[in-house]
Design an enzyme around this catalytic site. Structure first.
Site, PDB file in Angstrom:
ATOM      1  N   HIS A   1       0.829  -1.208   0.000  1.00 14.60           N
ATOM      2  CA  HIS A   1       0.000   0.000   0.000  1.00 14.60           C
ATOM      3  C   HIS A   1       0.868   1.265   0.000  1.00 14.60           C
ATOM      4  O   HIS A   1       0.482   2.291   0.550  1.00 14.60           O
ATOM      5  CB  HIS A   1      -0.941   0.002   1.215  1.00 14.60           C
TER       6      HIS A   1
HETATM    7  C1  FAD Z   1       0.331  -7.075  -4.914  1.00 17.30           C
HETATM    8  C2  FAD Z   1      -0.579  -5.967  -4.465  1.00 17.30           C
HETATM    9  C3  FAD Z   1      -1.680  -6.279  -3.672  1.00 17.30           C
HETATM   10  C4  FAD Z   1      -2.534  -5.257  -3.247  1.00 17.30           C
HETATM   11  N1  FAD Z   1      -3.720  -5.571  -2.637  1.00 17.30           N
HETATM   12  C5  FAD Z   1      -4.652  -4.602  -2.453  1.00 17.30           C
HETATM   13  C6  FAD Z   1      -5.984  -4.927  -2.067  1.00 17.30           C
HETATM   14  O1  FAD Z   1      -6.366  -6.093  -1.937  1.00 17.30           O
HETATM   15  N2  FAD Z   1      -6.856  -3.888  -1.844  1.00 17.30           N
HETATM   16  C7  FAD Z   1      -6.488  -2.578  -2.002  1.00 17.30           C
HETATM   17  O2  FAD Z   1      -7.310  -1.692  -1.739  1.00 17.30           O
HETATM   18  N3  FAD Z   1      -5.242  -2.256  -2.415  1.00 17.30           N
HETATM   19  C8  FAD Z   1      -4.343  -3.225  -2.680  1.00 17.30           C
HETATM   20  N4  FAD Z   1      -3.108  -2.898  -3.162  1.00 17.30           N
HETATM   21  C9  FAD Z   1      -2.771  -1.467  -3.346  1.00 17.30           C
HETATM   22  C10 FAD Z   1      -3.454  -0.851  -4.563  1.00 17.30           C
HETATM   23  O3  FAD Z   1      -3.636  -1.822  -5.568  1.00 17.30           O
HETATM   24  C11 FAD Z   1      -2.603   0.306  -5.087  1.00 17.30           C
HETATM   25  O4  FAD Z   1      -2.362   1.221  -4.029  1.00 17.30           O
HETATM   26  C12 FAD Z   1      -3.295   1.059  -6.200  1.00 17.30           C
HETATM   27  O5  FAD Z   1      -3.762   0.161  -7.167  1.00 17.30           O
HETATM   28  C13 FAD Z   1      -2.341   2.081  -6.829  1.00 17.30           C
HETATM   29  O6  FAD Z   1      -3.049   2.798  -7.801  1.00 17.30           O
HETATM   30  P1  FAD Z   1      -2.326   3.936  -8.668  1.00 17.30           P
HETATM   31  O7  FAD Z   1      -3.344   4.477  -9.596  1.00 17.30           O
HETATM   32  O8  FAD Z   1      -1.609   4.863  -7.759  1.00 17.30           O
HETATM   33  O9  FAD Z   1      -1.183   3.170  -9.466  1.00 17.30           O
HETATM   34  P2  FAD Z   1      -1.261   1.855 -10.473  1.00 17.30           P
HETATM   35  O10 FAD Z   1      -2.598   1.244 -10.329  1.00 17.30           O
HETATM   36  O11 FAD Z   1      -0.090   1.073 -10.128  1.00 17.30           O
HETATM   37  O12 FAD Z   1      -1.182   2.535 -11.872  1.00 17.30           O
HETATM   38  C14 FAD Z   1      -0.031   3.090 -12.438  1.00 17.30           C
HETATM   39  C15 FAD Z   1      -0.031   2.725 -13.920  1.00 17.30           C
HETATM   40  O13 FAD Z   1       0.901   3.544 -14.606  1.00 17.30           O
HETATM   41  C16 FAD Z   1       1.614   2.755 -15.540  1.00 17.30           C
HETATM   42  N5  FAD Z   1       2.883   3.465 -15.804  1.00 17.30           N
HETATM   43  C17 FAD Z   1       3.880   3.705 -14.907  1.00 17.30           C
HETATM   44  N6  FAD Z   1       4.857   4.414 -15.486  1.00 17.30           N
HETATM   45  C18 FAD Z   1       4.465   4.644 -16.771  1.00 17.30           C
HETATM   46  C19 FAD Z   1       5.060   5.319 -17.866  1.00 17.30           C
HETATM   47  N7  FAD Z   1       6.252   5.942 -17.763  1.00 17.30           N
HETATM   48  N8  FAD Z   1       4.404   5.329 -19.067  1.00 17.30           N
HETATM   49  C20 FAD Z   1       3.196   4.718 -19.200  1.00 17.30           C
HETATM   50  N9  FAD Z   1       2.593   4.060 -18.185  1.00 17.30           N
HETATM   51  C21 FAD Z   1       3.218   4.039 -16.975  1.00 17.30           C
HETATM   52  C22 FAD Z   1       1.751   1.408 -14.861  1.00 17.30           C
HETATM   53  O14 FAD Z   1       2.025   0.374 -15.774  1.00 17.30           O
HETATM   54  C23 FAD Z   1       0.383   1.282 -14.186  1.00 17.30           C
HETATM   55  O15 FAD Z   1      -0.567   0.674 -15.025  1.00 17.30           O
HETATM   56  C24 FAD Z   1      -2.236  -3.888  -3.589  1.00 17.30           C
HETATM   57  C25 FAD Z   1      -1.135  -3.589  -4.378  1.00 17.30           C
HETATM   58  C26 FAD Z   1      -0.314  -4.610  -4.845  1.00 17.30           C
HETATM   59  C27 FAD Z   1       0.861  -4.253  -5.719  1.00 17.30           C
END
Ligand code: FAD
Length: 502
Positions: free
Chosen positions: A431
């Site tokens: 997280h």
């Molecule tokens: C293994 C795991 C288990 C988890 N379990 C849970 C759960 O059960 N419940 C819960 O609430 N949370 C959970 N979390 C946490 C939650 O999933 C994350 O906090 C959340 O999804 C992050 O969202 P975000 O939009 O910040 O980033 P992300 O969802 O990670 O999105 C970022 C995106 O940007 C893309 N990207 C990055 N750099 C570039 C670039 N330079 N060019 C183009 N694209 C790029 C990536 O490929 C990705 O698709 C978990 C996380 C993980 C990793």
């Protein structure tokens, strides 16, 4: 949806969203209602990939990683703790535990969000990708009993709210065991306005400086094919508009590692960092990469050896009276035919913080990050309490009955033992957040200070996690902020029309 960079290269859009992850997809769907949107994602499509879609493969993406193409990209923080980040359309919502729980009212208040709009945005997400438990697996039922047995009360049954006690939460897995990721929310967008480019990694933001250099504005992005070379770059731009207030934005939604990394690669960040990699300074900003935080987690394996049990994502949460500790349980694969049963707990509001730095200029590789787990006395004290609670759960009659084994031995005795145990065994619950926090790098509208036409919307903007698991709030935030931007633009065009009539 396309992976053909030539279909996008040289074109202009009202909004360019970098990162088709948890926050990026609902944002793109919402903005496409009225504007042309390019959503650019470094990974591929989640559809048809059993590692993403099928509940029976929960946890497999975490053990099947490679350097450039796997749906989860692994990294090890400078603390020596192994971790992963999503690299696929849907982002980390495509590889996570699927556990869905709303933030507390207190968190919403503190963030300064509009309560009614937050509710509307959560409900929009929930109507599309969130499911109540159709059944509880035997292990989740036992987890529920054991957490109650350890005294995490009251029992709240099914609830999406962040409330103290033991509850069953929502999930992005449906009754057939199919995962619904944030990518599914793109179906709610306007297909005529939405272009999704996959397998393309953004390398940097393109800026325009006004002639007197008083104003710097993001005017587009530079990107590469994710499996291509760093030199073969393409560009896409923000549409020109009659006046600057009616222009769209480049919006970074690349996650807590991706967004600060991309800011620095584009010349916005701490001066020394940029100089070290010969990156021209566009705007010095000390806060980029600061405030990185991960919730310290302790996981206890309750079975005595690996077995061939089906993976089982978390669905039960035990939330202590003071909301400081959250317990969940799952079965995670070790190899393709063995798994371990665990109970894990996280410190919900840690105080230790770390930082993120560049260690190369390839946007496909991980930056370096240190979270400083348990550096503060408060966090260490909380970890000791958390381990005592985990011991009570692990030694419960319910778990011994489920495993057909006698009750676990006590792990540790004194608080000093427990501190050492914490230091040695601290791990992530995934997280992590921070790096471009509100108030430091972006304002309350998620606009980057000092740069026009650039916003950030993802976990990097959080200075603390929403107490509970963050996915629900990041899905919500994409929708919420998309609606805010649409309203802002409508209000502006109303004003412009009025001016015009005068
Ligand atoms: C293994 C795991 C288990 C988890 N379990 C849970 C759960 O059960 N419940 C819960 O609430 N949370 C959970 N979390 C946490 C939650 O999933 C994350 O906090 C959340 O999804 C992050 O969202 P975000 O939009 O910040 O980033 P992300 O969802 O990670 O999105 C970022 C995106 O940007 C893309 N990207 C990055 N750099 C570039 C670039 N330079 N060019 C183009 N694209 C790029 C990536 O490929 C990705 O698709 C978990 C996380 C993980 C990793």
């Amino acid at each position: 949806m396309t992976s053909d960079v030539k279909q996008v290269a040289g074109k202009s859009y009202d909004y360019i969203i970098v990162g088709g992850g948890t926050c990026g997809c609902p944002l793109a769907a919402t903005l496409s209602q009225d504007f042309s949107v390019l959503l650019i994602e470094r990974g591929s499509s989640p559809y048809g990939n059993p590692l993403v879609i099928d509940r029976r493969y929960y946890g497999f993406p975490l053990i099947k990683t490679d350097k450039y193409m796997s749906v989860a990209q692994s990294f090890t923080s400078e603390d020596g703790v192994g971790n992963v980040r999503g690299r696929v359309l849907g982002g980390s919502s495509a590889i996570n535990g699927g556990f869905y729980s709303r933030a507390s009212e207190e968190f919403v208040c503190k963030a300064g969000w509009d309560k009614e709009l937050v509710k509307e945005a959560y409900e929009w997400v929930e109507s599309k990708v969130v499911f109540p438990p159709f059944y509880l697996s035997p292990w989740q039922s036992v987890a529920e009993f054991s957490i109650l047995e350890a005294g995490v009360l009251p029992y709240n049954g099914f609830s999406l709210e962040h409330i103290k006690g033991t509850k069953i939460s929502g999930s992005v897995f449906d009754e057939f065991g199919k995962r619904h990721t944030s990518a599914d929310l793109l179906n709610a967008g306007n297909p005529n306005n939405l272009t999704v480019l996959l397998n393309a990694t953004v390398k940097s933001i393109i800026f325009h400086h006004s002639s007197n250099r008083n104003e710097t504005r993001a005017k587009g992005i530079r990107f590469i094919q994710s499996n291509g070379t760093l030199d073969e770059t393409y560009e896409a731009y923000i549409n020109k508009a009659k006046n600057s207030s009616s222009k769209g934005d480049v919006i970074l939604a690349a996650g807590a590692l991706g967004s600060p990394q991309l800011m620095m690669l584009s010349g916005i960040g701490p001066k020394e960092q940029l100089r070290r990699f010969n990156i021209s300074i566009v705007h010095e900003m000390k806060g980029v990469g600061q405030g990185m935080q991960d919730n310290p987690c302790i996981a206890v394996l309750v079975d005595s050896k690996p077995q061939n049990r089906l993976p089982d994502p978390p669905q039960i949460a035990g939330i202590t009276d003071d909301f400081k500790i959250i317990v969940e349980a799952s079965i995670l694969p070790l190899t393709s035919n063995s798994s371990r049963v665990n109970v894990a707990a996280k410190i919900a509001m840690p105080t230790s913080k770390g930082m993120l730095e560049l260690n190369n200029t390839d946007p496909r590789l991980n930056p370096s990050v240190r979270f400083n787990y348990l550096a503060s006395d408060d966090d260490m004290e909380e970890c000791v309490k958390m381990t005592k609670l985990l011991e009570r759960i692990a030694r419960s009659k319910s778990i011994a009955f489920f495993l057909g084994e006698s009750k676990q031995e006590k792990l540790t005795s004194t608080d000093i033992d427990l501190r050492n145990f914490c230091k040695k065994n601290v791990r992530t619950i995934y997280h992590y957040h921070g790096g471009c926090t509100v108030g430091s790098v972006v304002d309350e509208h998620y606009k980057v200070y000092g740069i026009k036409g650039l916003r950030i919307l993802d976990g990097s903007t959080f200075s603390e996690s929403p107490g509970t698991n963050p996915m629900a709030s990041l899905l919500m935030l994409g929708r919420y902020q998309g609606l805010k931007i649409l309203r802002e633009r409508n209000a502006e065009s109303g004003l412009n029309a009025k001016e015009h009539r005068k």
